[in-house]
Design a protein around this motif. Structure first.
Motif, PDB file in Angstrom:
ATOM      1  N   ILE A   1      46.688 -18.094 -63.530  1.00  0.00           N
ATOM      2  CA  ILE A   1      46.267 -17.045 -62.596  1.00  0.00           C
ATOM      3  C   ILE A   1      46.617 -15.684 -63.179  1.00  0.00           C
ATOM      4  CG2 ILE A   1      46.435 -16.170 -60.248  1.00  0.00           C
ATOM      5  CD1 ILE A   1      47.589 -18.953 -59.467  1.00  0.00           C
ATOM      6  N   TRP A   2      45.598 -14.954 -63.580  1.00  0.00           N
ATOM      7  CA  TRP A   2      45.788 -13.593 -64.086  1.00  0.00           C
ATOM      8  C   TRP A   2      46.167 -12.680 -62.917  1.00  0.00           C
ATOM      9  CZ3 TRP A   2      44.082  -8.551 -63.910  1.00  0.00           C
ATOM     10  CH2 TRP A   2      44.303  -7.763 -65.054  1.00  0.00           C
ATOM     11  N   PRO A   3      47.017 -11.672 -63.140  1.00  0.00           N
ATOM     12  CA  PRO A   3      47.538 -10.874 -62.024  1.00  0.00           C
ATOM     13  C   PRO A   3      46.578  -9.818 -61.486  1.00  0.00           C
ATOM     14  CG  PRO A   3      48.472 -10.077 -64.076  1.00  0.00           C
ATOM     15  CD  PRO A   3      47.682 -11.325 -64.425  1.00  0.00           C
ATOM     16  N   SER A   4      45.456 -10.267 -60.936  1.00  0.00           N
ATOM     17  CA  SER A   4      44.581  -9.347 -60.208  1.00  0.00           C
ATOM     18  C   SER A   4      45.223  -9.016 -58.866  1.00  0.00           C
ATOM     19  CB  SER A   4      43.212  -9.981 -59.979  1.00  0.00           C
ATOM     20  OG  SER A   4      43.328 -11.078 -59.086  1.00  0.00           O
ATOM     21  N   LYS A   5      44.784  -7.936 -58.247  1.00  0.00           N
ATOM     22  CA  LYS A   5      45.359  -7.563 -56.943  1.00  0.00           C
ATOM     23  C   LYS A   5      45.147  -8.674 -55.915  1.00  0.00           C
ATOM     24  CE  LYS A   5      46.957  -3.364 -57.665  1.00  0.00           C
ATOM     25  NZ  LYS A   5      46.170  -2.147 -57.389  1.00  0.00           N
ATOM     26  N   GLU A   6      43.961  -9.264 -55.906  1.00  0.00           N
ATOM     27  CA  GLU A   6      43.670 -10.341 -54.947  1.00  0.00           C
ATOM     28  C   GLU A   6      44.598 -11.535 -55.160  1.00  0.00           C
ATOM     29  OE1 GLU A   6      40.014 -13.296 -53.523  1.00  0.00           O
ATOM     30  OE2 GLU A   6      39.700 -11.833 -55.129  1.00  0.00           O
ATOM     31  N   ALA A   7      44.798 -11.910 -56.423  1.00  0.00           N
ATOM     32  CA  ALA A   7      45.673 -13.044 -56.719  1.00  0.00           C
ATOM     33  C   ALA A   7      47.115 -12.740 -56.333  1.00  0.00           C
ATOM     34  CB  ALA A   7      45.580 -13.389 -58.196  1.00  0.00           C
ATOM     35  N   ILE A   8      47.556 -11.511 -56.600  1.00  0.00           N
ATOM     36  CA  ILE A   8      48.928 -11.124 -56.276  1.00  0.00           C
ATOM     37  C   ILE A   8      49.169 -11.207 -54.767  1.00  0.00           C
ATOM     38  CG2 ILE A   8      50.516  -9.164 -56.213  1.00  0.00           C
ATOM     39  CD1 ILE A   8      49.238  -8.296 -58.920  1.00  0.00           C
ATOM     40  N   ILE A   9      48.259 -10.663 -53.999  1.00  0.00           N
ATOM     41  CA  ILE A   9      48.420 -10.618 -52.546  1.00  0.00           C
ATOM     42  C   ILE A   9      48.397 -12.021 -51.942  1.00  0.00           C
ATOM     43  CG2 ILE A   9      47.285  -9.865 -50.412  1.00  0.00           C
ATOM     44  CD1 ILE A   9      46.359  -7.369 -52.033  1.00  0.00           C
ATOM     45  N   ASN A  10      47.561 -12.891 -52.502  1.00  0.00           N
ATOM     46  CA  ASN A  10      47.398 -14.247 -51.970  1.00  0.00           C
ATOM     47  C   ASN A  10      48.095 -15.282 -52.856  1.00  0.00           C
ATOM     48  OD1 ASN A  10      45.448 -13.581 -49.731  1.00  0.00           O
ATOM     49  ND2 ASN A  10      44.256 -12.855 -51.475  1.00  0.00           N
ATOM     50  N   ARG A  11      49.217 -14.919 -53.450  1.00  0.00           N
ATOM     51  CA  ARG A  11      49.824 -15.703 -54.513  1.00  0.00           C
ATOM     52  C   ARG A  11      50.227 -17.117 -54.096  1.00  0.00           C
ATOM     53  NH1 ARG A  11      52.541 -11.708 -52.638  1.00  0.00           N
ATOM     54  NH2 ARG A  11      54.727 -11.752 -52.019  1.00  0.00           N
ATOM     55  N   PHE A  12      50.745 -17.287 -52.895  1.00  0.00           N
ATOM     56  CA  PHE A  12      51.197 -18.617 -52.485  1.00  0.00           C
ATOM     57  C   PHE A  12      50.014 -19.568 -52.300  1.00  0.00           C
ATOM     58  CE2 PHE A  12      54.482 -15.626 -50.942  1.00  0.00           C
ATOM     59  CZ  PHE A  12      55.536 -16.073 -51.739  1.00  0.00           C
ATOM     60  N   GLU A  13      48.948 -19.077 -51.711  1.00  0.00           N
ATOM     61  CA  GLU A  13      47.742 -19.887 -51.563  1.00  0.00           C
ATOM     62  C   GLU A  13      47.106 -20.151 -52.919  1.00  0.00           C
ATOM     63  OE1 GLU A  13      44.848 -22.153 -49.808  1.00  0.00           O
ATOM     64  OE2 GLU A  13      46.707 -21.384 -48.963  1.00  0.00           O
ATOM     65  N   GLN A  14      47.158 -19.157 -53.799  1.00  0.00           N
ATOM     66  CA  GLN A  14      46.590 -19.318 -55.139  1.00  0.00           C
ATOM     67  C   GLN A  14      47.319 -20.408 -55.930  1.00  0.00           C
ATOM     68  OE1 GLN A  14      44.529 -16.580 -57.313  1.00  0.00           O
ATOM     69  NE2 GLN A  14      43.404 -16.588 -55.376  1.00  0.00           N
TER      70      GLN A  14
END
Length: 296
Positions: free
Chosen positions: A79-92
């Protein structure tokens, strides 16, 4: 020859006709490529990327060529650290685990997942401001959340006994601190863009350093420093990559990159390290075996 430890082939294939993508893979086979790794950047992209490779390879009529290509292809998932991935990190992270599980059950490449990543720290794009959309983490800055996403992936890599591929841009201290916090002892800083001081810290962790075509952009005034860095990296900790379709090496800078172009990086690095191309190829292949294939 000319192992490429880091490329994003789905992005190359999207820009080219399927037969052109197949030609690149056939050329890699003709060049006797030992190892080539397609890198994940999204929590749910692993199966999609593998399916794309299968479709491309199936267009090649020669069955032996198909098998030879499959033999040198490997995959990572991360998972590259895009803003969307960071915010939804646990679900990701949950989705990433499910994606890996599905890949290992159904893909023709199911034995070829050899690393997690890329993920890590990108302080070029991510700032220290809080993100109002993330009410559950209102007190944490984007950078703190980014570090948490990175840490979670490093822990998952340890759990799965896989090395981790780190993306680090303009944020070495944060990168290093999270790796130390995790105590993860197996990985590589890809597309290394720092100096000898930072290299020493990474090497002291027994991690690897990967050099991309960006090294060929070195200005004449910085050439001696680059040479010192490349000679400083021990032979048993050096990897090379394209990061294609990005970072085409000189003399192809500005063009769309692909794994065939890694030879230009090999030529530059061999000159800087004052070794032969054959020696450099052997070094990188051996390191790929140790880190990714026959993990110690």
């Amino acid at each position: 020859m000319y192992t490429d430890t880091h490329f994003h082939f789905h992005l190359i294939a999207e820009e080219k006709a399927i037969n052109e993508a197949a030609k690149i893979l056939c050329r890699m086979k003709e060049n006797k490529t030992y190892f080539g790794m397609d890198i994940g950047t999204e929590c749910n992209d692993l199966c999609r990327r593998a399916n794309q490779f299968e479709k491309i390879i199936n267009t090649i009529e020669d069955a032996q060529t198909q098998n030879d290509i499959k033999s040198f292809l490997y995959f990572s998932a991360g998972i590259w650290p895009s803003k969307e991935a960071i915010i939804n990190r646990f679900e990701q992270i949950k989705i990433l685990k499910a994606e890996i599980d599905a890949f290992r059950k159904t893909s023709v490449f199911k034995e070829k997942l050899c690393a997690l990543g890329e993920g890590g720290i990108d302080r070029h794009w991510n700032t220290n401001g809080t993100d109002e959309r993330n009410e559950n983490d209102f007190t944490k800055s984007i950078c703190e959340q980014e570090e948490e996403l990175f840490y979670l992936q490093l822990e998952l890599a340890k759990e799965m006994k896989l090395p981790y591929i780190v993306h680090s841009r303009d944020g070495f201290e944060a990168t290093y601190n999270v790796i130390k916090q995790s105590n993860n002892s197996s990985g590589v800083l890809h597309c290394f863009s720092y100096g000898i001081e930072e290299a020493k810290k990474i090497l002291d962790l027994n991690w690897y350093i990967s050099i991309s075509g960006a090294i060929t952009y070195t200005k004449k005034s910085k050439l001696e420093d680059t040479k010192k860095l490349l000679k400083y990296i021990p032979a048993d900790r050096l990897l090379l990559e394209t990061d294609s379709p990005y970072l085409s090496p000189v003399p192809l800078r500005g063009q769309m990159n692909n794994p065939l172009n890694v030879k230009h990086t090999y030529e530059f690095v061999s000159q800087m390290r004052e070794c032969t191309l054959e020696e450099l190829n052997f070094i990188v292949d051996e390191n790929c075996s140790d880190l990714f294939i026959n993990r110690k």
